[in-house]
Design a protein around this motif. Structure first.
Motif, PDB file in Angstrom:
ATOM      1  N   SER A 487       0.816  -1.131   0.061  1.00  0.00           N
ATOM      2  CA  SER A 487       0.044   0.016   0.011  1.00  0.00           C
ATOM      3  C   SER A 487       0.808   1.288   0.048  1.00  0.00           C
ATOM      4  CB  SER A 487      -0.887  -0.129   1.211  1.00  0.00           C
ATOM      5  OG  SER A 487      -0.113   0.307   2.582  1.00  0.00           O
ATOM      6  N   ASP A 488       0.282   2.579   0.092  1.00  0.00           N
ATOM      7  CA  ASP A 488       0.878   3.778  -0.084  1.00  0.00           C
ATOM      8  C   ASP A 488       1.007   4.182   1.380  1.00  0.00           C
ATOM      9  OD1 ASP A 488       1.441   3.605  -2.728  1.00  0.00           O
ATOM     10  OD2 ASP A 488      -0.559   4.439  -3.185  1.00  0.00           O
ATOM     11  N   VAL A 489       0.539   3.404   2.188  1.00  0.00           N
ATOM     12  CA  VAL A 489       0.734   3.984   3.927  1.00  0.00           C
ATOM     13  C   VAL A 489       2.159   4.819   4.057  1.00  0.00           C
ATOM     14  CG1 VAL A 489       0.282   3.543   6.026  1.00  0.00           C
ATOM     15  CG2 VAL A 489      -0.975   2.465   4.325  1.00  0.00           C
ATOM     16  N   THR A 490       1.869   5.975   4.857  1.00  0.00           N
ATOM     17  CA  THR A 490       3.231   6.665   5.216  1.00  0.00           C
ATOM     18  C   THR A 490       2.933   6.866   6.693  1.00  0.00           C
ATOM     19  OG1 THR A 490       2.312   8.723   4.611  1.00  0.00           O
ATOM     20  CG2 THR A 490       3.489   7.536   3.187  1.00  0.00           C
ATOM     21  N   PRO A 491       3.893   7.176   7.477  1.00  0.00           N
ATOM     22  CA  PRO A 491       5.270   7.017   7.231  1.00  0.00           C
ATOM     23  C   PRO A 491       5.994   5.762   6.832  1.00  0.00           C
ATOM     24  CG  PRO A 491       5.094   7.549   9.509  1.00  0.00           C
ATOM     25  CD  PRO A 491       3.605   7.489   9.021  1.00  0.00           C
ATOM     26  N   ARG A 492       7.191   5.848   6.231  1.00  0.00           N
ATOM     27  CA  ARG A 492       7.864   4.497   5.998  1.00  0.00           C
ATOM     28  C   ARG A 492       9.392   4.616   6.492  1.00  0.00           C
ATOM     29  NH1 ARG A 492       4.277   2.517   1.736  1.00  0.00           N
ATOM     30  NH2 ARG A 492       5.795   0.931   0.830  1.00  0.00           N
TER      31      ARG A 492
END
Length: 524
Positions: A487-492
């Motif tokens: 997924s594009d979930v942030t922070p990373r």
């Protein structure tokens, strides 16, 4: 307190002299106990009869302390006699031999001749012995908790109880009036046995600290060359000694607890039992258990043997009955394949005590005293006549006396009661079967099973389910973390969302915990 501190310094000095920090062996232990004094010599005597606590080689060496103790000087002996007799010993005795015939922790023995020419022996108590022992016992009690911790025996061996046993036994042995009563009781029990006797007590000269007894002019039972020269049949002597010992245990319930060779003499065709200071009382309850145990071994009845076995002591943990049955079956199988003549009572006792230890069954002092006494008796018999076997004599004695002990009226009453009980129960069976069928039809059957092995299996199964549950949790964490990575979930961090990193780390920690837990359980 000052006395205790002074005594403690003496004890530490003796231990330092013997370099206990460099290790200990049976011979060194005996030397230490002798140097520490009468209390510790007596403790050694008690411990020599406790093969449930010490290895057999230590018990064997400690047995030497029974007769081989440093003697008091004759000047000291004369002073004690003067005090106890309230008279000059030279006025009462024609002669007193200066060389002792025996030395023990509590007393030593001298030959003497009374004014009328009668030959006697004087058993003279060591001075201040009760006070010295009382101080030592107080120190030992304070150290008893440490002894349990240091030896890792936990509740199985209660050293405080052993010390109490030591003190009670010692106080009884220090009372020579009590020993005089033992001699009279023993004589009364054996008066109808023509070939057995014991010394006569001269009460007018005896008291709590001095015992005057008739002199026994005979041959020690293990002096085989002398017995042979005098035309004695050693096999007959050994057999009759063993038979009388069986009578003491199973019929009288009062037995000589220290039947080493020095306490058994042959005089004028009779077996003379000496030194009744250490005697054992066996209750009717324990005598009945012994008979049950011996009968069970003869019949190969493991169920009855297990019940008798458990009656000898007190379990400190829940008994694994299936395992106990297996162990008893193995033990009985080992001896059932032997001829009676080849059975070794000492080995049998060691095996039995080993099982008691294994199954965490604490042993009653009366039983350990009897067990050690029986082993001593067997050793004495072997020195006199090696072909005589204690187990064979014991079973023969039981078989010969079993019929005489049966109370016909009592047995008939028991049989009629059993028949009545069985008949009454049999009439209830149809109704019980009907009830069972109705319950089964309604789906209400419930079976209760109690077994140590089933409980153990249940615990293992529960652990397995717990581990499986943790594995499923780890799989769920890692699977969800992997999905989050797409997924594009942030922070990373490191190209992965923080939640994914937390999930992978949590799963790793759970796996690590399970592995460590399994390793610890395996070591246990």
């Amino acid at each position: 307190m000052k006395q205790e501190t002074g005594r403690l310094k003496e004890i530490l000095h003796v231990l330092n002299q013997h370099n206990v920090t460099h290790g200990i062996n049976p011979e060194k232990l005996c030397s230490i106990l002798e140097d520490l004094g009468p209390t510790y010599v007596k403790l050694g005597q008690i411990m020599s009869m406790r093969s449930d606590i010490l290895p057999e080689k230590y018990c064997h060496e400690l047995a030497r302390l029974r007769t081989d103790v440093k003697p008091m000087s004759f000047n000291e002996i004369w002073k004690i006699l003067n005090k106890e007799l309230h008279n000059d010993p030279g006025q009462l005795f024609q002669k007193i031999n200066q060389i002792p015939v025996g030395c023990a922790s509590i007393a030593q023995v001298h030959e003497a001749v009374l004014g009328d020419g009668s030959k006697v022996v004087l058993k003279i108590q060591r001075p201040q012995i009760k006070q010295i022992m009382a101080e030592d016992i107080a120190l030992l009690k304070k150290a008893s908790g440490f002894l349990n911790f240091a030896t890792g025996t936990g509740e199985l061996i209660d050293f405080r109880k052993v010390i109490d046993e030591l003190w009670e036994t010692s106080k009884e042995e220090m009372d020579f009036e009590k020993e005089a009563q033992h001699l009279e009781r023993f004589y009364e029990n054996q008066k109808d046995v023509a070939y057995v006797t014991c010394p006569k007590v001269y009460k007018e000269y005896s008291n709590e600290h001095l015992l005057v007894m008739s002199y026994v002019d005979g041959i020690q039972i293990d002096h085989i060359e002398e017995l042979d020269r005098n035309g004695y049949d050693r096999k007959e002597i050994a057999q009759k000694t063993a038979q009388n010992y069986c009578k003491q245990i199973l019929a009288d319930g009062f037995f000589h607890a220290d039947p080493h060779p020095g306490n058994l003499w042959i005089s004028g065709g009779q077996i003379v039992w000496l030194d009744l200071g250490m005697a054992g009382d066996l209750s009717e309850h324990y005598r009945a258990i012994m008979k049950r145990a011996i009968t069970a071994i003869l019949k190969n009845d493991i169920y009855e043997l297990k019940n008798a076995f458990l009656s000898f002591g007190k379990p400190t943990e829940k008994i694994d009955h299936a395992s106990l049955y297996t162990d008893l079956d193995d033990m009985v199988g080992k001896y059932m394949n032997m001829d009676f003549g080849t059975m070794d009572l000492g080995e049998l006792m060691e095996d039995a005590i080993g099982l008691l230890k294994k199954h965490k069954i604490a042993i009653e002092p009366d039983i350990t005293l009897l067990a050690r006494s029986m082993v001593t008796m067997e050793g004495t018999l072997k020195l006199c006549s090696p072909e005589v076997n204690m187990i064979q004599i014991l079973t023969s004695y039981m078989s010969a006396n079993m019929f005489h002990e049966i109370d016909i009226k009592k047995e008939i009453r028991h049989a009629l009661r059993d028949i009545y009980g069985s008949s009454k129960k049999s009439l209830e069976i149809p109704a019980q079967v009907s009830d069972l069928l109705n319950i089964t039809k309604n789906g209400q059957v419930r079976v209760n099973i109690e077994s140590a092995q089933i409980e153990k299996a249940g615990r293992e199964l529960k652990k397995g389910f717990d581990h499986l549950l943790l594995v499923l949790i780890v799989m769920a964490l890692w699977f969800s973390s992997a999905i989050l990575c797409l997924s594009d979930v942030t922070p990373r961090v490191l190209g992965m969302p923080y939640l994914s990193v937390a999930g992978f780390i949590s799963g790793f920690l759970i796996v690590l915990y399970v592995l460590i837990h399994m390793l610890i359980q395996r070591k246990k």
